[in-house]
Write a protein that holds these residues in place. Structure first.
Motif, mmCIF file in Angstrom:
data_model
loop_
_atom_site.group_PDB
_atom_site.id
_atom_site.type_symbol
_atom_site.label_atom_id
_atom_site.label_comp_id
_atom_site.label_asym_id
_atom_site.label_seq_id
_atom_site.Cartn_x
_atom_site.Cartn_y
_atom_site.Cartn_z
ATOM 1 N N LYS A 124 0.851 -1.133 0.038
ATOM 2 C CA LYS A 124 -0.042 0.185 0.088
ATOM 3 C C LYS A 124 0.950 1.176 0.046
ATOM 4 N N ILE A 125 0.188 2.314 -0.581
ATOM 5 C CA ILE A 125 0.942 3.547 -0.615
ATOM 6 C C ILE A 125 0.703 4.337 0.661
ATOM 7 N N ASP A 126 1.658 4.844 1.422
ATOM 8 C CA ASP A 126 1.319 5.729 2.660
ATOM 9 C C ASP A 126 0.895 7.050 2.446
ATOM 10 N N ASP A 127 1.643 7.678 1.499
ATOM 11 C CA ASP A 127 1.684 8.985 1.106
ATOM 12 C C ASP A 127 0.964 9.323 -0.061
ATOM 13 N N VAL A 128 -0.351 9.036 -0.278
ATOM 14 C CA VAL A 128 -0.946 9.182 -1.502
ATOM 15 C C VAL A 128 -1.246 10.753 -1.972
ATOM 16 N N ARG A 129 -0.853 10.988 -3.022
ATOM 17 C CA ARG A 129 -1.224 12.570 -3.704
ATOM 18 C C ARG A 129 -2.457 12.508 -4.345
ATOM 19 N N ASN A 130 -2.935 13.626 -4.444
ATOM 20 C CA ASN A 130 -4.245 13.924 -5.228
ATOM 21 C C ASN A 130 -3.900 14.897 -6.441
ATOM 22 N N LEU A 131 -4.232 14.180 -7.793
ATOM 23 C CA LEU A 131 -4.018 15.144 -8.772
ATOM 24 C C LEU A 131 -5.296 15.149 -9.470
ATOM 25 N N TYR A 132 -5.612 16.815 -10.127
ATOM 26 C CA TYR A 132 -6.875 16.919 -10.568
ATOM 27 C C TYR A 132 -6.739 17.802 -11.763
ATOM 28 N N ILE A 133 -7.330 17.493 -12.739
ATOM 29 C CA ILE A 133 -7.393 18.180 -14.247
ATOM 30 C C ILE A 133 -8.867 18.697 -14.550
ATOM 31 N N ASN A 134 -8.921 19.896 -14.329
ATOM 32 C CA ASN A 134 -10.310 20.473 -14.493
ATOM 33 C C ASN A 134 -11.284 19.872 -13.643
ATOM 34 N N SER A 135 -10.849 19.774 -12.419
ATOM 35 C CA SER A 135 -11.983 19.404 -11.287
ATOM 36 C C SER A 135 -12.134 17.910 -11.164
ATOM 37 N N GLU A 136 -11.413 17.125 -12.248
ATOM 38 C CA GLU A 136 -11.769 15.703 -12.222
ATOM 39 C C GLU A 136 -10.495 15.190 -11.726
ATOM 40 N N ILE A 137 -10.659 14.119 -10.725
ATOM 41 C CA ILE A 137 -9.455 13.508 -10.083
ATOM 42 C C ILE A 137 -8.815 12.622 -10.986
ATOM 43 N N VAL A 138 -7.677 12.620 -11.361
ATOM 44 C CA VAL A 138 -6.831 11.623 -12.192
ATOM 45 C C VAL A 138 -6.600 10.231 -11.321
ATOM 46 N N LYS A 139 -7.057 9.072 -11.903
ATOM 47 C CA LYS A 139 -6.841 7.859 -11.223
ATOM 48 C C LYS A 139 -5.783 7.107 -11.945
ATOM 49 N N SER A 140 -5.387 6.412 -11.104
ATOM 50 C CA SER A 140 -4.047 5.643 -11.369
ATOM 51 C C SER A 140 -4.145 4.466 -12.297
ATOM 52 N N PHE A 141 -3.232 4.329 -13.503
ATOM 53 C CA PHE A 141 -3.486 3.268 -14.398
ATOM 54 C C PHE A 141 -2.029 2.355 -14.404
ATOM 55 N N ASP A 142 -1.924 1.287 -14.264
ATOM 56 C CA ASP A 142 -0.913 0.525 -14.307
ATOM 57 C C ASP A 142 -0.961 -0.514 -15.670
ATOM 58 N N PRO A 143 -0.165 -0.219 -16.782
ATOM 59 C CA PRO A 143 -0.446 -0.653 -17.898
ATOM 60 C C PRO A 143 0.101 -2.040 -18.067
ATOM 61 N N LEU A 144 0.909 -2.569 -16.843
ATOM 62 C CA LEU A 144 0.862 -3.960 -16.691
ATOM 63 C C LEU A 144 0.201 -4.750 -15.722
ATOM 64 N N PHE A 145 -0.851 -3.929 -14.999
ATOM 65 C CA PHE A 145 -1.832 -4.568 -14.118
ATOM 66 C C PHE A 145 -1.153 -5.428 -13.026
ATOM 67 N N VAL A 146 0.076 -4.945 -12.487
ATOM 68 C CA VAL A 146 0.749 -5.450 -11.449
ATOM 69 C C VAL A 146 0.084 -4.858 -10.223
ATOM 70 N N THR A 147 -0.235 -3.805 -10.202
ATOM 71 C CA THR A 147 -0.961 -2.859 -9.043
ATOM 72 C C THR A 147 -2.206 -2.736 -9.449
ATOM 73 N N LYS A 148 -3.035 -2.700 -8.684
ATOM 74 C CA LYS A 148 -4.577 -2.192 -8.909
ATOM 75 C C LYS A 148 -4.616 -0.839 -9.618
ATOM 76 N N SER A 149 -5.218 -0.871 -10.711
ATOM 77 C CA SER A 149 -5.653 0.371 -11.562
ATOM 78 C C SER A 149 -6.906 1.048 -10.949
ATOM 79 N N GLN A 150 -6.985 2.207 -10.476
ATOM 80 C CA GLN A 150 -8.082 2.832 -10.075
ATOM 81 C C GLN A 150 -9.102 3.037 -11.270
ATOM 82 N N GLN A 151 -8.353 3.319 -12.565
ATOM 83 C CA GLN A 151 -9.279 3.444 -13.687
ATOM 84 C C GLN A 151 -10.069 2.231 -13.991
ATOM 85 N N TYR A 152 -9.734 1.185 -13.897
ATOM 86 C CA TYR A 152 -10.394 -0.258 -13.976
ATOM 87 C C TYR A 152 -10.320 -1.035 -12.635
ATOM 88 N N PRO A 153 -11.082 -0.838 -11.777
ATOM 89 C CA PRO A 153 -10.933 -1.545 -10.589
ATOM 90 C C PRO A 153 -11.167 -2.817 -10.435
#
Length: 250
Positions: free
Chosen positions: A201-230
């Motif tokens: 687990k990531i302890d120090d999570v940051r938040n990134l927004y573009i035009n008020s939409e939160i950017v969700k993580s995406f791991d192209p190898l799907f080794v870690t859980k992708s927020q875009q495709y949970p």
């Protein structure tokens, strides 16, 4: 002539540097990298587009980047716009912010406030100069944040504004931009990271927004859980950290 002269014709050099291959995504990353290095928890980007009825619809007119990091004061604020300047010479990320910016726009403004200080301001404008003019970074002055972008920062932090954007030739696909940022910054904004050959687990999570939409993580190898495709399956690792199988999202 016996006088020393500068090895750089500043204005001509800056105009030449504008002819680089920075795309909008890569250029934006230079500012976001600086915000991450400033220990920002929330990074907010606002893109203002041109009139959608014009031939240049979906081209950005202004891009503003705000964060709640530790901010800059005095000389550091003014020098942050100097090409190649960095306080962190052991880590070169983000030092090309001005180089990236001028490849897209003519004016860069920076507001910044440290924890115990005031909002200070400086800017660099290379627009409308004659070939013999020498552009310079403005002196530091105290200045309130512009109302339209005040919500992008915290009680302290930094606000960067790009304007006079004249080097973005194609429309911006905001959905693709958000998707790619989710891949680039997945190790900061995601729930998991690979550490010592294990998914943790990531302890120090940051938040990134573009035009008020939160950017969700995406791991192209799907080794870690992708927020875009949970709901997608993830790759499993063996004891040596090697992938046993991979499930890609197409």
């Amino acid at each position: 002539m016996t006088d020393n002269i500068s090895p750089v014709a500043v204005n001509a050099a800056l105009q030449s540097m504008r002819n680089t291959d920075f795309d909008i995504q890569t250029a934006m990353c230079e500012v976001i990298d600086n915000s991450l290095q400033a220990d920002s928890k929330n990074i907010k980007v606002h893109v203002t587009y041109s009139d959608r009825t014009s031939r240049k619809r979906n081209r950005p007119e202004q891009i503003a980047f705000g964060d709640d990091g530790h901010g800059m004061e005095g000389e550091v604020l003014q020098y942050c716009l100097r090409l190649g300047y960095s306080k962190r010479y052991d880590d070169r990320k983000g030092i090309w912010m001005t180089f990236a910016a001028i490849s897209l726009c003519q004016k860069i403004e920076v507001h910044s406030r440290p924890k115990r200080g005031n909002w200070n301001y400086t800017y660099l404008d290379i627009g409308g100069l004659n070939k013999d003019d020498e552009p310079s970074i403005s002196p530091i002055v105290q200045k309130d944040l512009p109302d339209e972008y005040a919500h992008l920062v915290g009680d302290f932090g930094t606000l960067v504004i790009w304007s006079k954007i004249d080097r973005v030739d194609s429309p911006v696909n905001e959905g693709e931009l958000i998707h790619h940022m989710g891949r680039i910054y997945r190790k900061f904004i995601g729930d998991e990271i690979i550490h010592d050959k294990k998914v943790v687990k990531i302890d120090d999570v940051r938040n990134l927004y573009i035009n008020s939409e939160i950017v969700k993580s995406f791991d192209p190898l799907f080794v870690t859980k992708s927020q875009q495709y949970p709901n997608d399956e993830i790759t499993t690792l063996d004891d040596d950290g090697a992938m046993l199988c991979a499930v890609y999202h197409l």
